[in-house]
Design a protein around this motif. Structure first.
Motif, PDB file in Angstrom:
ATOM      1  N   ALA A   1       0.433   4.279   8.701  1.00  0.00           N
ATOM      2  CA  ALA A   1      -0.869   3.620   8.647  1.00  0.00           C
ATOM      3  C   ALA A   1      -1.607   3.771   9.976  1.00  0.00           C
ATOM      4  CB  ALA A   1      -0.692   2.144   8.297  1.00  0.00           C
ATOM      5  N   MET A   2      -0.903   3.576  11.086  1.00  0.00           N
ATOM      6  CA  MET A   2      -1.532   3.716  12.402  1.00  0.00           C
ATOM      7  C   MET A   2      -2.065   5.132  12.602  1.00  0.00           C
ATOM      8  SD  MET A   2      -1.613   0.923  14.163  1.00  0.00           S
ATOM      9  CE  MET A   2      -1.895   1.577  15.787  1.00  0.00           C
ATOM     10  N   THR A   3      -1.312   6.116  12.162  1.00  0.00           N
ATOM     11  CA  THR A   3      -1.749   7.508  12.308  1.00  0.00           C
ATOM     12  C   THR A   3      -3.002   7.762  11.486  1.00  0.00           C
ATOM     13  OG1 THR A   3       0.554   8.160  12.649  1.00  0.00           O
ATOM     14  CG2 THR A   3      -1.014   9.918  12.146  1.00  0.00           C
ATOM     15  N   LEU A   4      -3.014   7.296  10.247  1.00  0.00           N
ATOM     16  CA  LEU A   4      -4.191   7.481   9.401  1.00  0.00           C
ATOM     17  C   LEU A   4      -5.400   6.760   9.983  1.00  0.00           C
ATOM     18  CD1 LEU A   4      -2.614   7.192   5.834  1.00  0.00           C
ATOM     19  CD2 LEU A   4      -3.251   9.279   7.083  1.00  0.00           C
ATOM     20  N   MET A   5      -5.181   5.578  10.553  1.00  0.00           N
ATOM     21  CA  MET A   5      -6.292   4.846  11.173  1.00  0.00           C
ATOM     22  C   MET A   5      -6.873   5.631  12.342  1.00  0.00           C
ATOM     23  SD  MET A   5      -4.924   0.948  11.251  1.00  0.00           S
ATOM     24  CE  MET A   5      -4.445   0.098   9.768  1.00  0.00           C
ATOM     25  N   GLN A   6      -6.010   6.262  13.125  1.00  0.00           N
ATOM     26  CA  GLN A   6      -6.481   7.076  14.254  1.00  0.00           C
ATOM     27  C   GLN A   6      -7.263   8.291  13.770  1.00  0.00           C
ATOM     28  OE1 GLN A   6      -6.416   6.617  17.554  1.00  0.00           O
ATOM     29  NE2 GLN A   6      -5.295   4.712  17.462  1.00  0.00           N
TER      30      GLN A   6
ATOM     31  N   ALA B   1       0.826  -1.208   0.000  1.00  0.00           N
ATOM     32  CA  ALA B   1       0.000   0.000   0.000  1.00  0.00           C
ATOM     33  C   ALA B   1       0.863   1.261   0.000  1.00  0.00           C
ATOM     34  CB  ALA B   1      -0.927   0.000   1.212  1.00  0.00           C
ATOM     35  N   GLY B   2       2.183   1.106   0.124  1.00  0.00           N
ATOM     36  CA  GLY B   2       3.086   2.242   0.067  1.00  0.00           C
ATOM     37  C   GLY B   2       3.222   3.017   1.362  1.00  0.00           C
ATOM     38  N   LEU B   3       2.910   2.387   2.503  1.00  0.00           N
ATOM     39  CA  LEU B   3       2.980   3.101   3.776  1.00  0.00           C
ATOM     40  C   LEU B   3       3.814   2.352   4.800  1.00  0.00           C
ATOM     41  CD1 LEU B   3      -0.684   4.297   4.288  1.00  0.00           C
ATOM     42  CD2 LEU B   3       1.268   5.681   3.670  1.00  0.00           C
ATOM     43  N   HIS B   4       4.421   3.106   5.690  1.00  0.00           N
ATOM     44  CA  HIS B   4       5.134   2.565   6.841  1.00  0.00           C
ATOM     45  C   HIS B   4       4.087   2.311   7.932  1.00  0.00           C
ATOM     46  CE1 HIS B   4       7.695   2.581  10.396  1.00  0.00           C
ATOM     47  NE2 HIS B   4       8.709   2.326   9.579  1.00  0.00           N
TER      48      HIS B   4
ATOM     49  N   GLN C   1       7.886  12.337  18.505  1.00  0.00           N
ATOM     50  CA  GLN C   1       7.862  11.304  17.471  1.00  0.00           C
ATOM     51  C   GLN C   1       6.698  11.539  16.516  1.00  0.00           C
ATOM     52  OE1 GLN C   1       7.664   7.822  20.008  1.00  0.00           O
ATOM     53  NE2 GLN C   1       9.741   7.237  19.391  1.00  0.00           N
ATOM     54  N   LEU C   2       5.577  11.973  17.075  1.00  0.00           N
ATOM     55  CA  LEU C   2       4.408  12.231  16.240  1.00  0.00           C
ATOM     56  C   LEU C   2       4.671  13.362  15.267  1.00  0.00           C
ATOM     57  CD1 LEU C   2       1.496  11.646  15.461  1.00  0.00           C
ATOM     58  CD2 LEU C   2       0.786  13.214  17.289  1.00  0.00           C
ATOM     59  N   VAL C   3       5.390  14.373  15.686  1.00  0.00           N
ATOM     60  CA  VAL C   3       5.708  15.492  14.799  1.00  0.00           C
ATOM     61  C   VAL C   3       6.417  14.991  13.549  1.00  0.00           C
ATOM     62  CG1 VAL C   3       7.122  17.573  14.550  1.00  0.00           C
ATOM     63  CG2 VAL C   3       5.698  17.278  16.578  1.00  0.00           C
ATOM     64  N   ALA C   4       7.381  14.086  13.728  1.00  0.00           N
ATOM     65  CA  ALA C   4       8.111  13.538  12.579  1.00  0.00           C
ATOM     66  C   ALA C   4       7.170  12.767  11.650  1.00  0.00           C
ATOM     67  CB  ALA C   4       9.244  12.641  13.062  1.00  0.00           C
ATOM     68  N   VAL C   5       6.289  11.970  12.230  1.00  0.00           N
ATOM     69  CA  VAL C   5       5.332  11.199  11.432  1.00  0.00           C
ATOM     70  C   VAL C   5       4.405  12.141  10.666  1.00  0.00           C
ATOM     71  CG1 VAL C   5       3.373   9.597  11.554  1.00  0.00           C
ATOM     72  CG2 VAL C   5       5.412   9.182  12.948  1.00  0.00           C
ATOM     73  N   LEU C   6       3.898  13.168  11.356  1.00  0.00           N
ATOM     74  CA  LEU C   6       2.995  14.113  10.697  1.00  0.00           C
ATOM     75  C   LEU C   6       3.697  14.903   9.604  1.00  0.00           C
ATOM     76  CD1 LEU C   6       0.882  15.361  13.729  1.00  0.00           C
ATOM     77  CD2 LEU C   6       0.209  13.738  11.934  1.00  0.00           C
TER      78      LEU C   6
ATOM     79  N   ILE D   1      -7.135  13.773   8.390  1.00  0.00           N
ATOM     80  CA  ILE D   1      -6.756  12.981   7.231  1.00  0.00           C
ATOM     81  C   ILE D   1      -7.272  13.705   5.987  1.00  0.00           C
ATOM     82  CG2 ILE D   1      -8.847  11.555   7.319  1.00  0.00           C
ATOM     83  CD1 ILE D   1      -7.090   9.139   6.572  1.00  0.00           C
ATOM     84  N   THR D   2      -6.517  13.654   4.904  1.00  0.00           N
ATOM     85  CA  THR D   2      -6.952  14.260   3.644  1.00  0.00           C
ATOM     86  C   THR D   2      -7.679  13.212   2.809  1.00  0.00           C
ATOM     87  OG1 THR D   2      -4.916  13.654   2.497  1.00  0.00           O
ATOM     88  CG2 THR D   2      -4.942  15.816   3.624  1.00  0.00           C
ATOM     89  N   ASP D   3      -8.247  13.635   1.703  1.00  0.00           N
ATOM     90  CA  ASP D   3      -8.892  12.683   0.786  1.00  0.00           C
ATOM     91  C   ASP D   3      -7.870  11.660   0.285  1.00  0.00           C
ATOM     92  OD1 ASP D   3     -11.317  13.961   1.117  1.00  0.00           O
ATOM     93  OD2 ASP D   3     -11.176  15.106  -0.759  1.00  0.00           O
ATOM     94  N   ALA D   4      -6.660  12.125  -0.026  1.00  0.00           N
ATOM     95  CA  ALA D   4      -5.606  11.200  -0.468  1.00  0.00           C
ATOM     96  C   ALA D   4      -5.244  10.227   0.651  1.00  0.00           C
ATOM     97  CB  ALA D   4      -4.369  11.978  -0.916  1.00  0.00           C
ATOM     98  N   GLY D   5      -5.249  10.709   1.892  1.00  0.00           N
ATOM     99  CA  GLY D   5      -4.979   9.848   3.038  1.00  0.00           C
ATOM    100  C   GLY D   5      -6.058   8.794   3.208  1.00  0.00           C
ATOM    101  N   ALA D   6      -7.312   9.184   3.002  1.00  0.00           N
ATOM    102  CA  ALA D   6      -8.427   8.234   3.108  1.00  0.00           C
ATOM    103  C   ALA D   6      -8.320   7.160   2.026  1.00  0.00           C
ATOM    104  CB  ALA D   6      -9.760   8.978   3.016  1.00  0.00           C
ATOM    105  N   THR D   7      -7.907   7.557   0.832  1.00  0.00           N
ATOM    106  CA  THR D   7      -7.719   6.595  -0.256  1.00  0.00           C
ATOM    107  C   THR D   7      -6.581   5.631   0.076  1.00  0.00           C
ATOM    108  OG1 THR D   7      -8.552   8.176  -1.882  1.00  0.00           O
ATOM    109  CG2 THR D   7      -7.183   6.371  -2.719  1.00  0.00           C
ATOM    110  N   ALA D   8      -5.477   6.169   0.617  1.00  0.00           N
ATOM    111  CA  ALA D   8      -4.350   5.323   1.019  1.00  0.00           C
ATOM    112  C   ALA D   8      -4.787   4.367   2.125  1.00  0.00           C
ATOM    113  CB  ALA D   8      -3.180   6.181   1.480  1.00  0.00           C
ATOM    114  N   LEU D   9      -5.603   4.844   3.040  1.00  0.00           N
ATOM    115  CA  LEU D   9      -6.072   4.017   4.142  1.00  0.00           C
ATOM    116  C   LEU D   9      -6.945   2.872   3.629  1.00  0.00           C
ATOM    117  CD1 LEU D   9      -6.045   3.502   7.131  1.00  0.00           C
ATOM    118  CD2 LEU D   9      -7.909   5.150   7.387  1.00  0.00           C
ATOM    119  N   GLU D  10      -7.736   3.109   2.592  1.00  0.00           N
ATOM    120  CA  GLU D  10      -8.533   2.028   1.997  1.00  0.00           C
ATOM    121  C   GLU D  10      -7.615   0.929   1.467  1.00  0.00           C
ATOM    122  OE1 GLU D  10     -11.080   3.730  -0.981  1.00  0.00           O
ATOM    123  OE2 GLU D  10     -12.206   4.895   0.503  1.00  0.00           O
TER     124      GLU D  10
END
Length: 147
Positions: free
Chosen positions: A38-43, A31-34, A64-69, A94-103
């Protein structure tokens, strides 16, 4: 007689966890994510929240969250905005692109879980989830950035 590694619950859980983690990381890679992304997008999927709330929900240090964001924003998958009610706070969504990546993530992880837990009944999966929820892990000894 020496104990077998499978006699130690901690060792067995660690070993199985590493194997499971590798399988999930492979699915996320498709899916192209670390995993931490993925955990951040799920939250964030249920709705926007403050950066502080997000760090608490993920049980990671705010730095640590700052780096992820920063990474998620760079990919256009999440965005931070100042809270109009309190300019010191950041609201993350989450953005629309983030929601698509999360799917894509959810589809890949679901497939990995079907394979990983194929020999377990639904009742056994519920039992396993309940037991794992009760395993005590000291806060600070874990984070979702492993891998």
């Amino acid at each position: 007689m020496a104990a077998s590694p499978s006699d130690s619950l901690g060792f067995l859980l660690s070993f199985r966890g590493e194997l499971t983690g590798a399988r999930i990381r492979a699915a996320l890679g498709v899916a192209g994510l670390h995993p931490r992304h993925a955990m951040t997008l799920m939250q964030l999927a249920p709705g926007a929240m403050s950066q502080r709330e997000l760090a608490a929900a993920m049980e990671i240090d705010p730095s640590q969250l700052v780096a992820v964001l920063n990474e998620l924003e760079g990919e256009g998958l999440a965005e931070r905005r100042r809270d109009p009610a309190d300019r010191r706070r950041h609201i993350v969504k989450i953005t629309d692109a983030g929601a698509t990546a999360l799917e894509r993530v959810e589809a890949a992880v679901s497939e990995a879980e079907r394979e990983l837990f194929a020999d377990l009944s639904e009742a056994e999966k519920v039992l396993l989830r309940g037991l794992l929820d009760r395993v005590s892990v000291e806060k600070g000894d874990h984070d979702c950035s492993a891998g």
